[in-house]
Scaffold this motif. Structure first.
Motif, PDB file in Angstrom:
ATOM      1  N   MET A   1       4.248   4.228  58.973  1.00 20.26           N
ATOM      2  CA  MET A   1       3.466   4.549  60.005  1.00 20.26           C
ATOM      3  C   MET A   1       3.087   6.078  59.558  1.00 20.26           C
ATOM      4  O   MET A   1       3.704   6.850  58.769  1.00 20.26           O
ATOM      5  CB  MET A   1       4.145   4.672  61.274  1.00 20.26           C
ATOM      6  CG  MET A   1       5.321   5.744  61.546  1.00 20.26           C
ATOM      7  SD  MET A   1       5.628   5.951  63.423  1.00 20.26           S
ATOM      8  CE  MET A   1       6.781   4.358  63.460  1.00 20.26           C
TER       9      MET A   1
ATOM     10  N   ASN B  51       9.994   3.642  59.571  1.00 19.86           N
ATOM     11  CA  ASN B  51      10.612   3.442  60.914  1.00 19.86           C
ATOM     12  C   ASN B  51      11.998   4.287  61.149  1.00 19.86           C
ATOM     13  O   ASN B  51      12.304   5.012  62.041  1.00 19.86           O
ATOM     14  CB  ASN B  51      10.834   2.254  61.680  1.00 19.86           C
ATOM     15  CG  ASN B  51       9.368   1.420  61.562  1.00 19.86           C
ATOM     16  OD1 ASN B  51       8.397   2.073  61.807  1.00 19.86           O
ATOM     17  ND2 ASN B  51       9.515  -0.025  61.758  1.00 19.86           N
ATOM     18  N   ASP B  52      12.837   3.933  60.122  1.00 19.78           N
ATOM     19  CA  ASP B  52      14.129   4.666  60.050  1.00 19.78           C
ATOM     20  C   ASP B  52      14.144   5.874  59.508  1.00 19.78           C
ATOM     21  O   ASP B  52      15.476   6.085  58.924  1.00 19.78           O
ATOM     22  CB  ASP B  52      15.054   3.332  59.687  1.00 19.78           C
ATOM     23  CG  ASP B  52      14.734   2.736  58.376  1.00 19.78           C
ATOM     24  OD1 ASP B  52      13.731   3.168  57.694  1.00 19.78           O
ATOM     25  OD2 ASP B  52      15.459   1.708  58.469  1.00 19.78           O
TER      26      ASP B  52
ATOM     27  N   PHE C 133      14.717  10.016  58.506  1.00 18.75           N
ATOM     28  CA  PHE C 133      14.930  10.875  59.401  1.00 18.75           C
ATOM     29  C   PHE C 133      14.216  12.199  58.575  1.00 18.75           C
ATOM     30  O   PHE C 133      13.859  12.252  57.732  1.00 18.75           O
ATOM     31  CB  PHE C 133      16.441  11.122  59.000  1.00 18.75           C
ATOM     32  CG  PHE C 133      17.264  10.182  60.117  1.00 18.75           C
ATOM     33  CD1 PHE C 133      17.581  10.453  61.472  1.00 18.75           C
ATOM     34  CD2 PHE C 133      17.937   9.001  59.459  1.00 18.75           C
ATOM     35  CE1 PHE C 133      18.220   9.647  62.091  1.00 18.75           C
ATOM     36  CE2 PHE C 133      19.009   8.349  60.330  1.00 18.75           C
ATOM     37  CZ  PHE C 133      18.938   8.408  61.588  1.00 18.75           C
TER      38      PHE C 133
ATOM     39  N   ALA D 176      19.439  13.847  62.001  1.00 19.24           N
ATOM     40  CA  ALA D 176      19.635  12.891  62.980  1.00 19.24           C
ATOM     41  C   ALA D 176      18.351  12.626  63.818  1.00 19.24           C
ATOM     42  O   ALA D 176      18.635  12.077  64.744  1.00 19.24           O
ATOM     43  CB  ALA D 176      20.887  13.405  63.803  1.00 19.24           C
ATOM     44  N   MET D 177      17.293  13.311  63.523  1.00 24.46           N
ATOM     45  CA  MET D 177      16.167  13.266  64.263  1.00 24.46           C
ATOM     46  C   MET D 177      15.049  12.116  63.489  1.00 24.46           C
ATOM     47  O   MET D 177      14.522  12.356  62.450  1.00 24.46           O
ATOM     48  CB  MET D 177      15.299  14.579  64.286  1.00 24.46           C
ATOM     49  CG  MET D 177      14.190  14.621  65.021  1.00 24.46           C
ATOM     50  SD  MET D 177      14.038  13.812  66.676  1.00 24.46           S
ATOM     51  CE  MET D 177      14.549  15.224  67.544  1.00 24.46           C
ATOM     52  N   LEU D 178      14.945  10.843  64.233  1.00 20.74           N
ATOM     53  CA  LEU D 178      14.006  10.236  63.582  1.00 20.74           C
ATOM     54  C   LEU D 178      12.606  10.769  63.217  1.00 20.74           C
ATOM     55  O   LEU D 178      12.149  11.287  64.178  1.00 20.74           O
ATOM     56  CB  LEU D 178      14.108   8.839  64.172  1.00 20.74           C
ATOM     57  CG  LEU D 178      15.061   7.973  64.226  1.00 20.74           C
ATOM     58  CD1 LEU D 178      15.234   6.895  65.276  1.00 20.74           C
ATOM     59  CD2 LEU D 178      15.129   7.308  62.914  1.00 20.74           C
TER      60      LEU D 178
ATOM     61  N   PHE E 170       9.547   9.785  63.463  1.00 23.46           N
ATOM     62  CA  PHE E 170       8.464   9.287  64.065  1.00 23.46           C
ATOM     63  C   PHE E 170       8.299  10.234  65.633  1.00 23.46           C
ATOM     64  O   PHE E 170       7.522  10.264  66.145  1.00 23.46           O
ATOM     65  CB  PHE E 170       8.326   7.885  64.452  1.00 23.46           C
ATOM     66  CG  PHE E 170       9.261   7.430  65.506  1.00 23.46           C
ATOM     67  CD1 PHE E 170      10.702   6.996  65.186  1.00 23.46           C
ATOM     68  CD2 PHE E 170       9.176   7.460  66.833  1.00 23.46           C
ATOM     69  CE1 PHE E 170      11.599   6.453  66.109  1.00 23.46           C
ATOM     70  CE2 PHE E 170      10.261   7.187  67.802  1.00 23.46           C
ATOM     71  CZ  PHE E 170      11.477   6.807  67.540  1.00 23.46           C
ATOM     72  N   ARG E 171       9.657  10.614  65.814  1.00 22.84           N
ATOM     73  CA  ARG E 171       9.686  11.232  66.849  1.00 22.84           C
ATOM     74  C   ARG E 171       9.064  12.855  67.165  1.00 22.84           C
ATOM     75  O   ARG E 171       8.944  13.301  68.117  1.00 22.84           O
ATOM     76  CB  ARG E 171      11.245  11.442  67.626  1.00 22.84           C
ATOM     77  CG  ARG E 171      11.877  10.238  68.245  1.00 22.84           C
ATOM     78  CD  ARG E 171      13.105  10.305  68.855  1.00 22.84           C
ATOM     79  NE  ARG E 171      13.370   9.360  69.766  1.00 22.84           N
ATOM     80  CZ  ARG E 171      14.696   8.707  69.945  1.00 22.84           C
ATOM     81  NH1 ARG E 171      15.500   9.421  69.021  1.00 22.84           N
ATOM     82  NH2 ARG E 171      14.746   7.927  70.933  1.00 22.84           N
TER      83      ARG E 171
ATOM     84  N   PHE F 299      21.457   2.674  59.256  1.00 21.45           N
ATOM     85  CA  PHE F 299      20.924   1.473  59.871  1.00 21.45           C
ATOM     86  C   PHE F 299      19.631   1.212  59.337  1.00 21.45           C
ATOM     87  O   PHE F 299      18.921   2.081  58.930  1.00 21.45           O
ATOM     88  CB  PHE F 299      20.966   1.707  61.417  1.00 21.45           C
ATOM     89  CG  PHE F 299      20.159   2.877  61.886  1.00 21.45           C
ATOM     90  CD1 PHE F 299      20.559   4.089  62.078  1.00 21.45           C
ATOM     91  CD2 PHE F 299      18.883   2.721  62.231  1.00 21.45           C
ATOM     92  CE1 PHE F 299      19.768   5.044  62.616  1.00 21.45           C
ATOM     93  CE2 PHE F 299      18.139   3.529  63.167  1.00 21.45           C
ATOM     94  CZ  PHE F 299      18.605   4.924  62.902  1.00 21.45           C
TER      95      PHE F 299
ATOM     96  N   LEU G 271      15.950  -0.187  60.467  1.00 25.46           N
ATOM     97  CA  LEU G 271      14.988  -0.165  61.487  1.00 25.46           C
ATOM     98  C   LEU G 271      13.674  -1.087  61.224  1.00 25.46           C
ATOM     99  O   LEU G 271      13.051  -0.715  60.640  1.00 25.46           O
ATOM    100  CB  LEU G 271      14.728   1.066  62.457  1.00 25.46           C
ATOM    101  CG  LEU G 271      14.861   1.451  63.704  1.00 25.46           C
ATOM    102  CD1 LEU G 271      14.716   2.818  63.854  1.00 25.46           C
ATOM    103  CD2 LEU G 271      13.615   0.801  64.415  1.00 25.46           C
TER     104      LEU G 271
ATOM    105  N   LEU H 238       9.411  -0.655  65.473  1.00 29.01           N
ATOM    106  CA  LEU H 238       9.671   0.578  66.554  1.00 29.01           C
ATOM    107  C   LEU H 238       8.564   0.741  67.343  1.00 29.01           C
ATOM    108  O   LEU H 238       7.487   0.396  67.250  1.00 29.01           O
ATOM    109  CB  LEU H 238       9.521   1.892  65.582  1.00 29.01           C
ATOM    110  CG  LEU H 238       9.778   2.997  66.355  1.00 29.01           C
ATOM    111  CD1 LEU H 238      11.251   3.419  66.779  1.00 29.01           C
ATOM    112  CD2 LEU H 238       9.375   4.255  65.153  1.00 29.01           C
TER     113      LEU H 238
ATOM    114  N   ARG I  46      23.250   6.653  63.901  1.00 23.48           N
ATOM    115  CA  ARG I  46      22.826   6.843  62.268  1.00 23.48           C
ATOM    116  C   ARG I  46      24.050   6.600  61.382  1.00 23.48           C
ATOM    117  O   ARG I  46      23.819   6.350  60.360  1.00 23.48           O
ATOM    118  CB  ARG I  46      22.099   8.247  62.186  1.00 23.48           C
ATOM    119  CG  ARG I  46      23.154   9.653  62.305  1.00 23.48           C
ATOM    120  CD  ARG I  46      22.619  10.686  61.977  1.00 23.48           C
ATOM    121  NE  ARG I  46      21.914  10.630  60.655  1.00 23.48           N
ATOM    122  CZ  ARG I  46      22.368  10.919  59.314  1.00 23.48           C
ATOM    123  NH1 ARG I  46      23.544  10.780  59.344  1.00 23.48           N
ATOM    124  NH2 ARG I  46      21.433  10.935  58.421  1.00 23.48           N
TER     125      ARG I  46
ATOM    126  N   ILE J 142      19.969  17.066  70.425  1.00 24.35           N
ATOM    127  CA  ILE J 142      19.306  15.717  70.175  1.00 24.35           C
ATOM    128  C   ILE J 142      19.982  14.386  71.117  1.00 24.35           C
ATOM    129  O   ILE J 142      19.193  13.500  71.502  1.00 24.35           O
ATOM    130  CB  ILE J 142      19.915  15.311  68.774  1.00 24.35           C
ATOM    131  CG1 ILE J 142      19.052  16.152  67.684  1.00 24.35           C
ATOM    132  CG2 ILE J 142      19.696  13.763  68.317  1.00 24.35           C
ATOM    133  CD1 ILE J 142      19.261  16.034  66.360  1.00 24.35           C
TER     134      ILE J 142
END
Lengths: 149, 265
Positions: A1, A18-19, A21, A59-61, A63-64, B2, B4, B7, B36, B103
């Motif tokens: 994306m 998607n996954d 970071f 730890a922040m994906l 896409f967010r 992980f 994904l 989404l 994570r 977070i």
């Protein structure tokens, strides 16, 4: 994306998984000041600001952060240099690996807390680990930096 | 790490629930601070960030917290700092660092019923309810005793009252997981004692809480209550401490907590 973000005041479009970071996204974009130290969300080396708030980019994906403002140490260079000089003068810098994340947290603290006490400073910086200095030099530097502002 | 595969960021809670229940390995994602570190393969991750659940508001009888509110928002919230001697912000103010607490989302932490959760221990001694999309509004105590069922935690409600409450923990280092958590509250001479990070999930020490509500206070009595609490709660062993060690620490922390609540104004 694809996501659109404003990194250090510059609007950019990035392709992300998607996954994925944010730390990896920004590093692949060339922001190598973002370090990955622990992979267990506890060292603070990857700290960047998202909408002005210090955040672990590991730890922040990605896409967010679509549509959000991200600040890395490259975006606060002048301010960071001012603090880094004091950090060096106080002997609080050795290998330097943790410095970008540490400086980003100190600058965020300066923006968030008004005249913090020593206890508040230590509490705010708990999430930044340093394996060289033993923290006393860092604490001296932070106090001095807040004094000279 | 992980994986994904898909989404989705739904615009309604109904849509989120339908997506969640569509497949066994579809999940709701929170802050991902814990996730994570897993190696799960997730078919569809449902992100709730478009549902406007990031808020803390004061209602007539309750303080309401939306599921995507971060720990840092709770820590710095003036309403939560004002009530119950600030036990809720205090319980999570030592979790790793500011960057991490910016977070972590409260809904994910509570819904996951993590054994190490500091927040759950504190919420248990208050009059706390959780709202789940399918199940509806139930007490936190009941929610914790229910078996896992796919649902979406949308809000947390803490009844506003004059409870005096304190939270104690024992950790090896400032930002480590707790070896043991203890929370104690008093409201109209009704006491509640909760023990968490046993390492199982937090629980109420029922017998000790009831006994404490009935006795005359004295140093000896408080010591007895602390012993009852440490005997009735089940402890386990993990890399941070043995069951025996936790039992001994529990007695000390419960006693300290009761004595501090007595001093609370």
């Amino acid at each position: 994306m694809q996501i659109e973000v404003i990194v250090n005041q510059k609007k950019i479009t990035l392709a992300v998984d998607n996954d994925e970071f944010l730390a990896d996204t920004l590093r692949s974009y060339g922001m190598l000041s973002i370090r990955k130290g622990c992979d267990t969300t506890c060292c603070g080396l990857c700290t960047v600001w998202i909408e002005g708030k210090p955040t672990l980019s590991c730890a922040m994906l990605s896409f967010r952060v679509n549509g959000k403002h991200i600040t890395t140490i490259e975006g606060v260079q002048k301010e960071a240099e001012k603090f880094a000089e004091i950090l060096v003068a106080e002997g609080a810098e050795q290998c330097g690996f943790c410095s970008p994340g540490f400086i980003m947290t100190v600058l965020a603290m300066k923006n968030e807390l008004n005249n913090p006490t020593e206890e508040e400073i230590v509490h705010y910086l708990t999430g930044n680990l340093c394996r060289c200095t033993g923290y006393l030099g860092q604490l001296r530097a932070v106090k001095k930096y807040l004094e000279v502002l | 790490m992980f994986t994904l595969l898909n989404l989705v960021q739904p615009d309604t809670i109904e849509e989120a629930y339908n997506l969640l229940t569509e497949k066994r390995n579809n999940i709701i994602i929170g802050g991902c601070g814990f996730l994570r570190m897993s190696s799960r393969r997730i078919s569809t991750a449902v992100d709730l960030s478009r549902l406007s659940l990031n808020y803390i508001t004061e209602q007539n009888d309750y303080i309401e917290i939306g599921a995507t509110t971060t720990f840092r928002d709770i820590e710095t919230n003036p309403i939560l700092n004002q009530y119950y001697n600030g036990i809720v912000p205090k319980s999570l103010s030592n979790i790793i660092g500011v960057q991490f607490r910016n977070i972590v989302m409260v809904g994910a932490s509570v819904y996951s019923k993590y054994g190490f959760s500091d927040l759950l221990t504190a919420l248990l001694v208050l009059d706390t309810e959780v709202e789940l999309y399918k199940t509806g509004r139930i007490s936190l105590k009941k929610f914790l005793s229910n078996s896992y069922e796919k649902d979406i935690l949308t809000r947390i409600f803490i009844k506003k009252n004059n409870s005096k409450a304190v939270f104690y923990y024992l950790r090896n280092s400032a930002s480590d997981y707790s070896i043991l958590n203890v929370a104690v509250s008093r409201f109209n001479n009704q006491w509640k004692i909760a023990v968490g990070a046993r390492p199982q999930r937090a629980t109420i020490a029922q017998k000790a809480s009831e006994s404490l509500s009935e006795i005359e206070m004295s140093n000896g009595n408080i010591e007895d209550i602390a012993t009852i609490a440490s005997k009735e709660v089940i402890f386990g062993t993990n890399m941070r401490g043995t069951a025996n060690y936790r039992e001994a620490i529990c007695k000390v922390l419960v006693k300290k907590a009761i004595m501090e609540v007595l001093q609370c104004k």
